[in-house]
Structures are given as structure tokens and as C-alpha cells.
Design a protein around this motif. Structure first.
Motif, short mmCIF file in Angstrom:
data_model
loop_
_atom_site.label_atom_id
_atom_site.label_comp_id
_atom_site.label_asym_id
_atom_site.label_seq_id
_atom_site.Cartn_x
_atom_site.Cartn_y
_atom_site.Cartn_z
N ALA A 15 0.66 -1.47 -0.03
CA ALA A 15 0.19 0.20 -0.25
C ALA A 15 0.72 1.25 -0.25
O ALA A 15 0.85 2.74 -0.36
N GLN A 49 0.90 3.43 -3.01
CA GLN A 49 0.69 5.05 -2.96
C GLN A 49 1.45 6.23 -2.87
O GLN A 49 1.49 7.66 -3.43
N LYS A 56 1.60 7.20 4.44
CA LYS A 56 0.91 6.07 4.03
C LYS A 56 0.00 6.25 5.16
O LYS A 56 0.50 5.22 6.50
N ASP A 68 -5.75 4.83 2.61
CA ASP A 68 -6.39 3.59 1.83
C ASP A 68 -7.52 3.04 2.59
O ASP A 68 -7.42 2.57 4.18
N SER A 128 -5.17 0.34 -3.49
CA SER A 128 -3.76 0.58 -3.53
C SER A 128 -2.74 -0.28 -3.26
O SER A 128 -1.56 -0.78 -4.00
#
Length: 486
Positions: free
Chosen positions: A240, A244, A253, A399, A428
Motif C-alpha cells: 500500500a 500510494q 500512508k 486507503d 493501493s
């Protein structure tokens, strides 16, 4: 050529088709059940995970027009969940112990009391907690009859879900470096299993997988009607972060899935936390080793699932947003979300969830809003710990399924006083695996090029709340949390 991503999560397994520019052209999903045989125990059927994964993969291969249309496979998975299997038969020897499981809390506490945590953190970047895979391995050897004798026979294979899927797909016993770094057995800087840590936990090194890069030639599979290259493999939270586009120092993130996981890249320099955050490997591609600072909170989307399935307060996850908006505040209610203990930055495996401030004036909407606020406050606690470790978030990309809630996205921006960005497409984790697979297959010239080509657009949430209200909410949360921590 199309990229097939196998995304094995805690509650479901999915297969997605990505085009080289990042567009998703197909998706299939099957639920994966969990069992709770004792309080604090969480298990899954490893064979059922494989069967579900193979099923959705075959569906997407057919959707793409056959194996010849698949240019590469990328794998991403729930981390720390442990599988033990027999190398000769290829069959799982015991139920998989899920990352949420707390059965080894006493064993970890004993190691900590004996003074071993500093050495574990110095080598692996991790802390002594049941979350990580090493203590799960020792428990299986000690307590499960089908695993107990396997080390002497030379048949035992341990691995996280990436390793299990790789074995089923290729017959090789391998784990990518991001997943291997979550066992508390790997030397984070050398990228190899550490003999002293294996001795500390009593884990035979012969049972561990070979550690490989996260992108490149990772093997081939013929499980889906033709030979397909596997060219990307990565733990879900690293995936992820890559998905991102957070590869540079200070870029952060947060994923709001079953749990809440925040990572901030530290680039080529390994971070050393003074505030009980984790050091983890973000990327290893043969040319680069990038690190990240990580905070792991065990309850996020699972809180909404509890509201729906156990408490019966909502009929769907989407209902939480309208209920949170329907009241001006939480009615004085605070929920401490320690359903499976508290993770970062507190790391209290002994904690239980609790609800504070109940009165006859509290309505269903207040409880739902307090549940969402508990997730916001948990994320804000992480942000403060990151800042104390000199890794302050200038902005945060978010996300995960839970963050489809617009009220929650705005509340995060309000409570942390920073810009929150949400991608137009929140896939993501799968996208990060697709980026690695595309790079490994030569569809893009390296990971950075894949990120640039496949990154989606973002929508932004700016802080709106008055600073006094922010401070009052945060102060009340801290006060109640400190009482619960005693």
C-alpha cells in the motif's frame, strides 16, 4: 500485457487484473473464514486460503483470455499470519495462526521480562509481541502434535501467506524480504535470518524459507493453464505504501483495513524508534533497500464489523457515515478499541476494549460516532509518535475499505491538522503489488517508473475544525486512555 495480482487479505482473497498504465480491468473475490477456538486465538484454514486464491485467480485468467494474456503475477498478503506445512506432501500441518492472534502473549512477556526486547529490536527492528511470527512458530512446535516432530524429520516448512502461496504456485520455499522482515527473526540490515534470534525463539533455521527480493524473477507457475512469471511479492502494508507513491523520506500512508497501519519512508537509512514504533523493510529490488517507520494498530475496520455483526448497531458499513453526521458529537462516549490488545505506540497485549461515558442520553448514533473517533484518535496517536521520532507527517495518504467513509477522512484531517489525501481508486495494496510485478517483468523501467505510470489521482481533505475543539477532543481521549492503561 495484463498483470494478475493475488491479494490475500484477512477476511477475503481477491484476484485483480491491472493494465500497465494502472487501470483495473477485472476483479474477483471470495470470503475467507476465521475461527476463534479460545479467547484471543484467531485461526484460518491454510488449505482453504489456497483454494480460494486459486479459484479467483483462475476466474481472472479466464476473464483476461487465458494464461498467454497474463504478463506477470504479483502477490500481496496479510503479514505475520503463520502457516506450517509438510514439504513432501505439500499439505498444511495445522491451522494458520492469524496475525491478530494473542496466544503467545505470556511467552513474549517472559522474554521481555528476561531483558531480550532491546536485542530483538536492535537486530530485527521489531518488538516482543504476539503479533510477529516467531513466537507463533515456537508455539506450533511445542503445542501442535502434527508440527512437533516435523523438525527432526526435516519435513517442516514455516512461512507467512506469501511463502505458502509461492510454494503452492511454484513448489519453492521462498519469502520476499518485506514479509520475512515481519518474523522478528531477520537481520533487518543484512536481509538474512539471524542465528541468535532463531536460537532465542527456538526456531530451526532449516524450516525457514529462502529470502528473495520483492521484484524480479521470483519463479513461474503453471497452475492456470500456461507458464506465467511471478515477478512481484510484497506484504500488504509495504504494498500500500508503494501503491500510494510514498517512497521518499517523510512521505506517509495509512491503511484502514481490519487494522490501521501507518508507514513513513525513511529512504535508504534504517530508522531507530525511541517511541515504540517499528523499523521495517519497504523495498528490496536488487538495487535498492528502502526502509520505513511503522505503527500498527490492531482495530480499525474490524470495529465497524463489530458494530454490524456483533453489536447490531448498523446494518451496513456505509450506515456509519450517516449516523456519525446525525449527531453533533459523541454524546460523552469514548471507546478504547483494545479488542485484541493495544498496538503501537502502547503495545499492551493484556488490554481489553472498553466503553466510557455511558448515560441514558446516549443514542446509537453516539456509539457509532465514538467508534469512528476511536480510529481517528488511534491514528493521531501514531502521528504524534512518528513526530517524536523525527518523522513528522507533512501530509497523509489514506486507503483501505474503511476510508471510503468521507466523514472519517475529514475527521482525520481535523484531528491531526494536516492534509489527508485519498486516491480516486483506493486499491493501493493491489496496485503496489502490480507496480512491483510490472517492474520485475520489464513492463516499466524500475519501481519508480512503475509508480509514476500507475499512480491514480487524489482527492484532498483539509483541516476545518477549530483548534480549541481539536485540543479538547484530544485531551479527553488522552485522559481516558491513560486511565485504561493503568
Amino acid at each position: 500485457m495484463t498483470i494478475l495480482v493475488l491479494d490475500e487479505g484477512t477476511s477475503s482473497t481477491r484476484a485483480l487484473l491491472f493494465e500497465a498504465e494502472g487501470k483495473i480491468s477485472g476483479t474477483a473475490q471470495r470470503e475467507v473464514a476465521a475461527s476463534y477456538p479460545r479467547p484471543g486465538w484467531v485461526e484460518q484454514d491454510a488449505e482453504a486460503i489456497w483454494e480460494a486464491t486459486a479459484g479467483v485467480a483462475q476466474e481472472m485468467v479466464a476473464h483476461a483470455g487465458g494464461a498467454k494474456r497474463i504478463g506477470a503475477i504479483g502477490i500481496t498478503n496479510q503479514r505475520e499470519t503463520l502457516v506450517a506445512w509438510d514439504r513432501a506432501s505439500g499439505k498444511a500441518l495445522a491451522p494458520a495462526i492469524v496475525w491478530l492472534d494473542r496466544r503467545t502473549a505470556d511467552a513474549c512477556a517472559a522474554l521481555k521480562k528476561a531483558g531480550h526486547e532491546a536485542a530483538v529490536q536492535a537486530t530485527s527492528g521489531l518488538l516482543l509481541d504476539p503479533y510477529f511470527s516467531a513466537s507463533k512458530m515456537r508455539w506450533m512446535i511445542d503445542e501442535h502434535e502434527d508440527v512437533r516432530g516435523a523438525p527432526e524429520r526435516g519435513d517442516l516448512a514455516f512461512g507467512t501467506i506469501d511463502s505458502w502461496l509461492m510454494f503452492k504456485l511454484t513448489g519453492a520455499h521462498r519469502s520476499d524480504a518485506s514479509n520475512a522482515s515481519r518474523a522478528a527473526l531477520m537481520d533487518l540490515e543484512k536481509g538474512c535470518w539471524d542465528e541468535a534470534l532463531c536460537d532465542l525463539f527456538g526456531v530451526p533455521m532449516a524450516a525457514l524459507p529462502d529470502i528473495v527480493d520483492m521484484t524480479g524473477d521470483l519463479g513461474r507457475t503453471s497452475c492456470f493453464g500456461g507458464s506465467i512469471a511471478i515477478s512481484g511479492s510484497v506484504g500488504d502494508q509495504q504494498a500500500a505504501t508503494i501503491g500510494q507513491g510514498c517512497l521518499g523520506p517523510g512521505q506517509a500512508k495509512a491503511t484502514f483495513g481490519t487494522g490501521l497501519f501507518a508507514l513513513a519512508s525513511s529512504g535508504a537509512v534504517r530508522p531507530h524508534s525511541r517511541h515504540r514504533l517499528l523499523s521495517t523493510l519497504l523495498l528490496q529490488d536488487g538495487e535498492h533497500r528502502l526502509y520505513a517507520l511503522e505503527g500498527s494498530v490492531f482495530v480499525a475496520g474490524s470495529m465497524v464489523k463489530w458494530l454490524r455483526d456483533m453489536a447490531g448497531l448498523v446494518e451496513s458499513a456505509g450506515e456509519t457515515e450517516s449516523l456519525a453526521r446525525s449527531v453533533e458529537d459523541n454524546g460523552g462516549v469514548t471507546i478504547i478499541p483494545a479488542f485484541t490488545g493495544l498496538g503501537a505506540p502502547h503495545w499492551r497485549a493484556d488490554m481489553e476494549g472498553s466503553i466510557h461515558g455511558l448515560t441514558f442520553g446516549v443514542k446509537r448514533a453516539h456509539l457509532v460516532r465514538a467508534a469512528l473517533e476511536a480510529v481517528t484518535h488511534s491514528c493521531a496517536d501514531l502521528a504524534e509518535a512518528f513526530a517524536a521520532d523525527d518523522a513528522a507527517w507533512e501530509m497523509l495518504r489514506v486507503d483501505g475499505g474503511m476510508i471510503a467513509n468521507d466523514w472519517l477522512a475529514q475527521d482525520l484531517a481535523d484531528m491531526m491538522a494536516i492534509m489527508v489525501e485519498r486516491p480516486a481508486n483506493v486499491e493501493s495494496t493491489a496496485r503496489g503489488a502490480a507496480m512491483l510485478a510490472a517492474s520485475g517483468a520489464g513492463l516499466h523501467d524500475g519501481v519508480a517508473a512503475a509508480v509514476a505510470a500507475m499512480l491514480p489521482s487524489f482527492e484532498s481533505y483539509s483541516p476545518r475544525v477549530d483548534a480549541d475543539l481539536r485540543d479538547a477532543r484530544r485531551s479527553r481521549w488522552r485522559a481516558i486512555l491513560q486511565k485504561a492503561l493503568r
